[in-house]
Design an enzyme around this catalytic site. Structure first.
Site, mmCIF file in Angstrom:
data_model
loop_
_atom_site.group_PDB
_atom_site.id
_atom_site.type_symbol
_atom_site.label_atom_id
_atom_site.label_comp_id
_atom_site.label_asym_id
_atom_site.label_seq_id
_atom_site.Cartn_x
_atom_site.Cartn_y
_atom_site.Cartn_z
ATOM 1 N N ASP A 1 10.284 -45.877 8.450
ATOM 2 C CA ASP A 1 11.848 -44.715 8.899
ATOM 3 C C ASP A 1 12.353 -43.553 7.865
ATOM 4 O O ASP A 1 12.563 -44.367 6.280
ATOM 5 C CB ASP A 1 12.933 -45.798 9.389
ATOM 6 C CG ASP A 1 13.411 -44.924 9.688
ATOM 7 O OD1 ASP A 1 14.962 -43.890 9.789
ATOM 8 O OD2 ASP A 1 14.826 -46.085 10.911
ATOM 9 N N HIS B 1 11.333 -44.093 12.622
ATOM 10 C CA HIS B 1 12.606 -43.857 13.202
ATOM 11 C C HIS B 1 12.036 -44.029 14.746
ATOM 12 O O HIS B 1 11.866 -43.540 15.436
ATOM 13 C CB HIS B 1 12.834 -42.447 12.639
ATOM 14 C CG HIS B 1 14.210 -42.407 13.510
ATOM 15 N ND1 HIS B 1 15.532 -43.448 12.980
ATOM 16 C CD2 HIS B 1 15.697 -41.775 14.276
ATOM 17 C CE1 HIS B 1 16.614 -43.147 12.935
ATOM 18 N NE2 HIS B 1 16.753 -42.347 13.772
ATOM 19 N N SER C 1 20.911 -45.220 15.149
ATOM 20 C CA SER C 1 20.863 -43.450 14.612
ATOM 21 C C SER C 1 22.335 -43.080 13.701
ATOM 22 O O SER C 1 23.363 -43.324 12.927
ATOM 23 C CB SER C 1 20.122 -43.407 15.273
ATOM 24 O OG SER C 1 19.909 -41.895 14.289
#
Length: 245
Positions: free
Chosen positions: A189, A219, A93
């Site tokens: 995502d 995500h 991330s």
């Protein structure tokens, strides 16, 4: 920084690991379990970095902290029992975005040569503030969350014309001469499109790229359900990328 290694690993590879959290969350402790798993299964050492967080420490503090950790690892490779030719950057991330930025910094500053960049659903583009229609109801990290994260890092400059590539690697004009990349994303995502676009641009620049899109997952899917078959498959692939260093 926190070093993870198996005692039976000699002359091992090392990944400088940068945690996720949208640039304003996360710590060494939030990603301790993941780092232990990756090291145990792959045999590679991990150096997890507790970089300073926005908004108290906006760009360029986080990426400079991470680059300093990479330089420290390379300078101390012999004492760590690490092969200096087998050092990578890795992150998830926001940490994936920082890892991509560190790869750019190291290239441009003629810093440590990297064996790979392992980018797990990376946060790369400060212009991603509207969810595509198919993701509006499924993104576990929403467009509003993303706006908050980039705002913390860049303030009013977020999304504007002058964002530096070392803050948002998707802004980089030149992606040549970067280390081989492993990139993964989820079909649901928010970062899906920017991750795929970055992989395509790396590939066109002559950088070896492995891109994996996991179907029907949002995500951080592996954090929400580590036992799911798709999460186990993702961990296996990350371990394989580490083992290839």
């Amino acid at each position: 920084m926190r070093l993870y290694r198996r005692q039976d690993a000699q002359g091992a590879s090392l990944a400088v690991y940068l945690h996720g959290g949208g640039m304003f969350l996360g710590s060494l402790d939030t990603h301790d379990t993941q780092c232990r798993i990756y090291t145990h299964l792959s045999g590679a050492a991990l150096l997890s970095v507790g970089y300073r967080l926005a908004p108290e420490h906006p760009h360029p503090v986080p990426v400079e902290d991470c680059y300093a950790a990479l330089r420290w690892a390379a300078a101390n490779a012999a004492d760590l029992g690490i092969d200096p030719a087998r050092i990578a950057v890795m992150g998830d991330s926001a940490g994936g975005g920082l890892a991509a930025a560190v790869a750019l910094l190291s290239r441009d500053r003629r810093g440590p040569a990297l064996a790979a960049q392992i980018l797990i659903y990376p946060m790369l583009d400060d212009r991603t503030v509207v969810a595509p229609p198919d993701l509006a109801d499924t993104a576990t990290w929403s467009a509003a969350d993303n706006l908050t994260g980039w705002g913390c890092l860049l303030g009013d400059a977020a999304g504007g014309p002058d964002t530096p590539a070392y803050a948002a690697p998707a802004r980089a004009d030149d992606l040549s001469a970067l280390p081989p990349a492993y990139i993964e994303t989820g079909q649901l995502d928010l970062f899906r499109d920017e991750n795929i676009a970055y992989a395509q641009r790396l590939s066109r620049a002559g950088v070896p790229v492995e891109l994996i899109q996991y179907p029907a997952v949002p995500h951080a899917f592996d954090t929400f359900d580590p036992a799911a078959a798709v999460s186990r498959r993702a961990v296996d692939n990350r371990v394989r990328a580490l083992g290839a260093l």
